[in-house]
Design a protein around this motif. Sequence first.
Motif, PDB file in Angstrom:
ATOM      1  N   TYR A 229       0.863  -1.299  -0.055  1.00 52.97           N
ATOM      2  CA  TYR A 229      -0.140  -0.054  -0.173  1.00 52.97           C
ATOM      3  C   TYR A 229       0.780   1.300   0.080  1.00 52.97           C
ATOM      4  N   GLN A 230       1.946   1.010   0.706  1.00 54.81           N
ATOM      5  CA  GLN A 230       3.054   2.429   0.777  1.00 54.81           C
ATOM      6  C   GLN A 230       3.415   2.728  -0.572  1.00 54.81           C
ATOM      7  N   ILE A 231       3.825   1.659  -1.226  1.00 53.68           N
ATOM      8  CA  ILE A 231       4.571   2.012  -2.578  1.00 53.68           C
ATOM      9  C   ILE A 231       3.480   2.294  -3.515  1.00 53.68           C
ATOM     10  N   GLN A 232       2.269   1.621  -3.585  1.00 53.76           N
ATOM     11  CA  GLN A 232       1.125   2.276  -4.427  1.00 53.76           C
ATOM     12  C   GLN A 232       0.998   3.782  -4.193  1.00 53.76           C
ATOM     13  N   LYS A 233       1.024   4.267  -3.068  1.00 55.78           N
ATOM     14  CA  LYS A 233       0.605   5.581  -2.900  1.00 55.78           C
ATOM     15  C   LYS A 233       1.958   6.436  -2.958  1.00 55.78           C
ATOM     16  N   ASP A 234       3.030   5.872  -3.302  1.00 58.40           N
ATOM     17  CA  ASP A 234       4.314   6.730  -3.481  1.00 58.40           C
ATOM     18  C   ASP A 234       4.845   6.996  -4.766  1.00 58.40           C
ATOM     19  N   LYS A 235       4.680   7.710  -5.407  1.00 58.32           N
ATOM     20  CA  LYS A 235       5.162   7.790  -6.856  1.00 58.32           C
ATOM     21  C   LYS A 235       6.580   8.113  -6.933  1.00 58.32           C
ATOM     22  N   ASP A 236       7.154   8.256  -5.916  1.00 57.39           N
ATOM     23  CA  ASP A 236       8.804   8.379  -6.006  1.00 57.39           C
ATOM     24  C   ASP A 236       9.300   6.938  -5.489  1.00 57.39           C
ATOM     25  N   TRP A 237       8.833   5.935  -5.231  1.00 58.31           N
ATOM     26  CA  TRP A 237       8.951   4.414  -4.436  1.00 58.31           C
ATOM     27  C   TRP A 237      10.337   4.034  -5.355  1.00 58.31           C
ATOM     28  N   LYS A 238      10.493   4.189  -6.600  1.00 57.90           N
ATOM     29  CA  LYS A 238      11.883   3.767  -7.108  1.00 57.90           C
ATOM     30  C   LYS A 238      12.862   4.506  -6.845  1.00 57.90           C
ATOM     31  N   ASN A 239      12.881   5.685  -6.342  1.00 67.18           N
ATOM     32  CA  ASN A 239      14.026   6.260  -5.884  1.00 67.18           C
ATOM     33  C   ASN A 239      14.287   5.996  -4.437  1.00 67.18           C
ATOM     34  N   ARG A 240      13.527   5.309  -3.934  1.00 64.12           N
ATOM     35  CA  ARG A 240      13.523   5.385  -2.260  1.00 64.12           C
ATOM     36  C   ARG A 240      13.667   3.619  -1.730  1.00 64.12           C
ATOM     37  N   VAL A 241      13.840   2.903  -2.787  1.00 63.56           N
ATOM     38  CA  VAL A 241      14.101   1.400  -2.800  1.00 63.56           C
ATOM     39  C   VAL A 241      14.834   1.116  -1.551  1.00 63.56           C
ATOM     40  N   ALA A 242      15.904   1.731  -1.387  1.00 60.61           N
ATOM     41  CA  ALA A 242      16.816   1.235  -0.161  1.00 60.61           C
ATOM     42  C   ALA A 242      16.269   1.688   1.100  1.00 60.61           C
ATOM     43  N   GLU A 243      15.390   2.699   1.317  1.00 60.06           N
ATOM     44  CA  GLU A 243      14.705   3.216   2.228  1.00 60.06           C
ATOM     45  C   GLU A 243      13.625   2.161   2.789  1.00 60.06           C
ATOM     46  N   TYR A 244      12.890   1.785   1.520  1.00 59.29           N
ATOM     47  CA  TYR A 244      11.980   0.663   1.981  1.00 59.29           C
ATOM     48  C   TYR A 244      12.395  -0.450   2.416  1.00 59.29           C
ATOM     49  N   CYS A 245      13.692  -0.863   1.931  1.00 61.49           N
ATOM     50  CA  CYS A 245      14.339  -2.116   2.372  1.00 61.49           C
ATOM     51  C   CYS A 245      14.638  -2.188   3.792  1.00 61.49           C
ATOM     52  N   PHE A 246      15.104  -0.841   4.310  1.00 59.73           N
ATOM     53  CA  PHE A 246      15.548  -0.732   5.491  1.00 59.73           C
ATOM     54  C   PHE A 246      14.466  -0.841   6.446  1.00 59.73           C
ATOM     55  N   ALA A 247      13.228  -0.196   6.212  1.00 61.11           N
ATOM     56  CA  ALA A 247      12.161  -0.150   7.065  1.00 61.11           C
ATOM     57  C   ALA A 247      11.546  -1.538   6.995  1.00 61.11           C
ATOM     58  N   TYR A 248      11.533  -2.106   6.035  1.00 66.30           N
ATOM     59  CA  TYR A 248      10.818  -3.583   5.799  1.00 66.30           C
ATOM     60  C   TYR A 248      11.599  -4.370   6.650  1.00 66.30           C
ATOM     61  N   GLN A 249      12.975  -4.305   6.539  1.00 67.33           N
ATOM     62  CA  GLN A 249      14.004  -5.520   7.123  1.00 67.33           C
ATOM     63  C   GLN A 249      13.739  -5.165   8.690  1.00 67.33           C
ATOM     64  N   GLU A 250      13.641  -3.674   8.988  1.00 70.85           N
ATOM     65  CA  GLU A 250      13.859  -3.543  10.446  1.00 70.85           C
ATOM     66  C   GLU A 250      12.643  -4.073  11.198  1.00 70.85           C
ATOM     67  N   ALA A 251      11.544  -4.060  10.419  1.00 70.47           N
ATOM     68  CA  ALA A 251      10.132  -4.512  11.013  1.00 70.47           C
ATOM     69  C   ALA A 251      10.427  -6.121  11.139  1.00 70.47           C
ATOM     70  N   ILE A 252      10.787  -6.771  10.126  1.00 68.36           N
ATOM     71  CA  ILE A 252      10.817  -8.174  10.450  1.00 68.36           C
ATOM     72  C   ILE A 252      11.882  -8.751  11.211  1.00 68.36           C
ATOM     73  N   ILE A 253      13.152  -7.974  11.533  1.00 73.23           N
ATOM     74  CA  ILE A 253      13.989  -8.401  12.419  1.00 73.23           C
ATOM     75  C   ILE A 253      13.660  -7.975  13.632  1.00 73.23           C
ATOM     76  N   ASP A 254      12.751  -6.811  14.170  1.00 70.37           N
ATOM     77  CA  ASP A 254      12.247  -6.492  15.198  1.00 70.37           C
ATOM     78  C   ASP A 254      11.245  -7.542  15.955  1.00 70.37           C
ATOM     79  N   ILE A 255      10.357  -7.896  14.996  1.00 69.62           N
ATOM     80  CA  ILE A 255       9.354  -8.548  15.460  1.00 69.62           C
ATOM     81  C   ILE A 255       9.986 -10.325  16.051  1.00 69.62           C
ATOM     82  N   LEU A 256      10.865 -10.734  14.885  1.00 65.80           N
ATOM     83  CA  LEU A 256      11.486 -11.939  15.224  1.00 65.80           C
ATOM     84  C   LEU A 256      12.204 -11.737  16.807  1.00 65.80           C
TER      85      LEU A 256
END
Length: 343
Positions: A229-256
């Motif tokens: 949903y966040q990518i769909q709303k974000d027209k600039d997501w292709k320039n922010r891939v590294a930031e998305y990866c960071f936030a996504y991984q942070e969430a996975i690791i935090d939960i685990l």
Amino acid sequence: MLILGIESSCDETAASVVEINEKTGKSKTLSNIISSQIAIHQKYGGVIPEVAAREHVFNVLPVVHEALSSAGINYKKINAIAVTKGPGLVTSLITGMETARTLAYVWDKPLIGVNHIAGHIYSDFLETDQKIVFPLIVLTVSGGHTNLVLMKSHNHFKIIGETRDDAAGEAYDKGAKMLDLGYPGGPIVSKYAKEFAESGQKNNITLPRPMIGNGLDFSFSGLKTALLYQIQKDKDWKNRVAEYCFAYQEAIIDILSRKAIIAAKKYQAKTIMLSGGVSANAELRTYLAKKVSKELPNTPLIIPKLSYTTDNAAMIALAGYYAFRDGAKTSWQKLKVNVNFGL
Ligand code: KG4
Ligand code: ZN
């Protein structure tokens, strides 16, 4: 004791000879041969079961041969054959199983069917110098499963937490697919996340921690949908891939990590272990280690060697050894695929 392990549950055909000193319990991996199909499946963005099955058929005998020859072991010296019997892709599993069954019959060796998750758990016992004391908690995280397991002794596995939907590795793989990064997702997402962390930029993406305050089970599908949903709303997501990866991984690791700590406290674990393909993740390794030393400073954390994190047959050989030692033996006529946990 010498165990020949065979693993073919997904897209790796693997065989290994592991030597175990029965008095000390110390193991030595004499060979650890893995024929990976990653390059083949990469172009499809995931594992194609039919293609994987054909590759296993081509690879299994050369891989077993290589495992014996590079270990310098004649098959006559092998004491038992251990093979993955599930869970996994049935069409992949049967190649390893038929090979093991045939070799056990022709060579007249005992055969042990091993659960793949038990195999991942035993990767922590492979060639470790650390003392492993029971009861212990294992966080085992892979492409196909995410479990918290309580072990009170060898061969006794109690699942105390599991994913209700996607596995953690699957979340990495699907997240990477959404971000157009290819397969397998874990190593790529982690590479971009590291680049972002090192860039010193501030992360402006917030992602949820599904089921965080809710027992020991996991859920990753909501996190995956939140990313979508966040990518769909974000027209600039292709320039922010590294930031998305960071936030996504942070969430996975935090939960685990948080759930592993809660489980260790709840069951008064004397050791915490991490295993499975996702345990190759450098950030998860350091984050969990930091959390454990802060919250449970007297509880050692065991992390497998990198070569034992993703699918391999050394872990199957060692899990097979402990099962065999405790009397497990499967007749070659009766070896069946078994998708349930347990030996
Ligand atoms: O244990 P494994 O080889 O196979 C299964 O039993 O599923 O795990 C494969 C999974 C994949 O989902 C892959 O993306 C993930 O492990 N993985 C990683 C890393 N390396 C592999 N996940 C995060 N970070 C990594 N470095
Ligand atoms: Zn696996």
